[in-house]
Design a protein around this motif. Structure first.
Motif, mmCIF file in Angstrom:
data_model
loop_
_atom_site.group_PDB
_atom_site.id
_atom_site.type_symbol
_atom_site.label_atom_id
_atom_site.label_comp_id
_atom_site.label_asym_id
_atom_site.label_seq_id
_atom_site.Cartn_x
_atom_site.Cartn_y
_atom_site.Cartn_z
ATOM 1 N N ALA A 31 1.993 14.805 -18.063
ATOM 2 C CA ALA A 31 0.828 13.795 -18.432
ATOM 3 C C ALA A 31 1.001 13.589 -17.262
ATOM 4 O O ALA A 31 1.727 12.792 -16.357
ATOM 5 C CB ALA A 31 1.564 12.469 -18.848
ATOM 6 N N PRO A 33 -0.629 10.142 -13.917
ATOM 7 C CA PRO A 33 -0.076 9.281 -14.309
ATOM 8 C C PRO A 33 -1.017 8.440 -14.277
ATOM 9 O O PRO A 33 -2.133 8.544 -14.555
ATOM 10 C CB PRO A 33 1.252 8.280 -12.545
ATOM 11 N N GLU A 34 -0.884 6.806 -14.851
ATOM 12 C CA GLU A 34 -1.627 6.552 -15.349
ATOM 13 C C GLU A 34 -2.402 5.803 -14.501
ATOM 14 O O GLU A 34 -3.984 5.241 -14.555
ATOM 15 C CB GLU A 34 -1.356 4.566 -15.894
ATOM 16 N N HIS A 35 -2.169 5.918 -13.501
ATOM 17 C CA HIS A 35 -2.808 5.108 -12.104
ATOM 18 C C HIS A 35 -2.710 6.391 -11.064
ATOM 19 O O HIS A 35 -2.466 6.828 -10.953
ATOM 20 C CB HIS A 35 -2.541 3.880 -10.836
ATOM 21 N N GLU A 36 -4.180 6.419 -10.773
ATOM 22 C CA GLU A 36 -5.010 7.499 -9.789
ATOM 23 C C GLU A 36 -4.754 6.896 -8.588
ATOM 24 O O GLU A 36 -5.538 5.746 -8.290
ATOM 25 C CB GLU A 36 -6.313 8.299 -10.020
ATOM 26 N N TRP A 103 -4.953 16.130 -9.891
ATOM 27 C CA TRP A 103 -6.383 15.442 -10.776
ATOM 28 C C TRP A 103 -6.933 16.206 -10.177
ATOM 29 O O TRP A 103 -7.839 16.363 -12.189
ATOM 30 C CB TRP A 103 -6.460 13.840 -10.123
#
Length: 565
Positions: A31, A33-36, A103
């Motif tokens: 997955a 990470p939550e923050h790009e 991303w």
């Protein structure tokens, strides 16, 4: 917490056989990470993203080099997908626009998957393959473990949301007793590979996501069911059935025959792979040679010489046996870069199969020329195969006559067509007056009869080959063949179901073509029923209300040894 699973789950029967073992779940994909994070050097991110795709492609190529047959072909196709210029262009654009490498890969692959799913058919099945490439590239970029198979240290049933082909080819049948996936359709790469390994498999199975690690399940790849925590007597019965199947099928050899000696040719569905390896199977030849592997993932069509070389080797390998070559089944849902068919709102109803020869006639004439040249070349060097050619997606008698004229002009001795649309089935007698044989593709015929996309996970009951409406169409084709004394084959997945194979023979099928692991069971069960008994089973199936009822009444009336298999 996940809800408790239903006691019996129902999915798509994808690999014959049965097994009882504890669940081992596939790890979730990596997955983001939550923050790009912010990007300081877009060029470096682009290089990193493309480098990860290159690394994934190279690893797939390395794995393919150690394999052969279907497994090597599937991994080779995956490597080509990782190198796809359009995918790489989208990844590069996203990186240059300021997206971090991981991303950029994740987003570009997601967009590409959406396009494949919207196209439907063959391309929709490849969306899962692209998801595997995405996960592997993201793992490289984030320094995470590569997605892979669980190894609990004991025999197990492998459960996954969707199983990637790159993992399926690494399965060890000594450890993995069966496969269950939440997603997947009957034509996915995972299904193809599971059958090539002879593993019981149930795909497109709602509730599979809730199966608990270590829980014992009984998987029936013939019925498409997964029973959670089966009673001891149920587990014992299935384990006994699996052992009985192994022993009996090891003894099942020779040509296909009913109990009273009526011949039913048992043939292979084949594609890319080693011809000698395919010829080693105990079959009477090839009932469906898929030739798309020569055309897909290329910028230019294969030359006549290239095709001739491939066909010649195959015809030699199957000397003395039949080889039925299906001409190119492409266009629309299997687009060719060198043969555009234009935008289509519904690809499954578009320019595909024989229809592709209208805008691109040279593709068909060159292929027919190559097949005829290969037949001559193989025969000149010694014993060769008995070669037949057939066209896919033929709808009318006029189309059948047109193909027959083209094929015979090129030198083909035996010419046939596929029956894959209801129009062809309804007027099968007219088609058979123009050609030498027909072969029924039950996968597509089910799709068009039931108006249900065969790649969708949510409609398995409509695509069930035991659907009475589908069987009535098959009966019409069978009666036409019997009335005219013409052969009628079945080369869809229906032929791989032993009891349904008996029904098909009762409906008039004279040959059955299937994946190699299905041959022994079909041969064994067929040999326990006379032709008259096959006809009786067919009558019962035709009169049934639904697929479940059809299976039940046929199973109850079938020979006891066939049901115990």
């Amino acid at each position: 917490p996940d809800p408790a699973p239903e006691r019996v789950l129902k999915g798509i029967a994808a690999g014959p056989g049965a097994a009882v073992a504890p669940v081992a779940r596939m790890a979730e994909p990596p997955a983001l990470p939550e923050h790009e994070p912010a990007v300081d050097d877009p060029v470096a991110e682009e290089n990193a993203a493309l480098g990860a795709l290159d690394e994934v492609a190279a690893e797939l190529d390395r794995r393919a080099a150690d394999l052969d047959g279907e497994a090597a072909a599937v991994l080779g196709a995956l490597a080509l997908m990782a190198r796809d210029p359009d995918l790489r262009r989208q990844v590069g654009e996203l990186a240059r626009d300021g997206r971090p490498a991981a991303w950029a890969v994740h987003t570009a692959c997601g967009r590409y998957q959406d396009l494949l799913l919207a196209a439907g058919g063959y391309l929709a099945e490849r969306a899962a393959d692209l998801g595997d490439i995405r996960d592997r590239a993201v793992a490289v970029l984030l320094g995470l473990p590569m997605p892979g198979l669980p190894d609990p240290g004991h025999p197990h049933v492998l459960v996954a949301r969707d199983l990637a082909p790159a993992d399926t080819v690494r399965l060890d049948p000594a450890k993995v007793k069966a496969i269950v996936t939440r997603l997947g359709g009957p034509t996915s790469h995972t299904v193809i590979l599971a059958r090539s390994l002879g593993l019981p498999a149930v795909v497109g199975c709602p509730g599979a996501e809730h199966l608990v690690e270590g829980a014992t399940v009984a998987v029936d790849g013939d019925a498409g069911t997964v029973e959670v925590d089966p009673e001891p007597e149920v587990a014992e019965r299935i384990e006994g059935r699996a052992e009985r199947r192994r022993v009996l099928l090891a003894e099942s050899r020779g040509p296909g025959r009913t109990a009273d000696g009526v011949p039913v040719a048992l043939l292979l569905n084949a594609g890319e792979g080693d011809p000698d390896e395919a010829a080693a199977h105990d079959s009477e030849g090839i009932g469906l040679l898929r030739t798309e592997f020569l055309f897909l993932d290329r910028a230019e069509p294969p030359t006549v010489a290239e095709q001739t070389e491939v066909y010649t080797r195959l015809f030699r390998a199957f000397a003395g046996r039949v080889v039925t070559v299906r001409t190119l089944d492409a266009g629309s849902d299997k687009p060719l870069e060198f043969a555009p068919t234009g935008e289509e709102a519904n690809p499954a109803l578009g320019v595909r199969g024989f229809r592709t020869s209208r805008p691109h006639p040279d593709l068909l004439t060159d292929q027919l020329t190559a097949i005829a040249a290969a037949e001559r070349a193989a025969a000149a060097e010694g014993p060769s195969a008995r070669v037949r050619v057939m066209a896919p997606m033929v709808s009318t008698a006029a189309e059948a006559a047109e193909f027959a004229e083209l094929a015979r002009s090129a030198g083909a001795a035996e010419v046939g067509v596929m029956v894959e649309v209801p129009a062809a089935a309804l007027l099968a007698d007219r088609l058979l007056r123009r050609v030498d044989f027909v072969s029924i593709g039950t996968n597509d015929l089910a799709q068009y009869t039931m108006a249900a996309d065969r790649t969708l996970d949510g409609l398995p009951e409509l695509l069930d080959p035991w659907q009475p409406a589908l069987l009535h169409l098959l009966a019409k084709v069978g009666r036409a063949g019997e009335g005219l004394g013409q052969p009628v084959g079945v080369c869809g997945e229906a032929a791989a179901d032993p009891l349904l194979a008996c029904v098909l023979v009762g409906l008039g099928a004279t040959s059955l073509s299937m994946a190699p692991p299905a041959l022994p069971a079909v041969r064994y069960v067929l040999a326990r029923h006379t032709q008259a008994e096959c006809r009786r089973l067919a009558e019962l199936a035709l009169a049934a209300e639904d697929p479940e009822h059809a299976r039940k009444v046929v199973r109850e009336a079938a020979h006891p040894e066939a049901v115990l298999l």
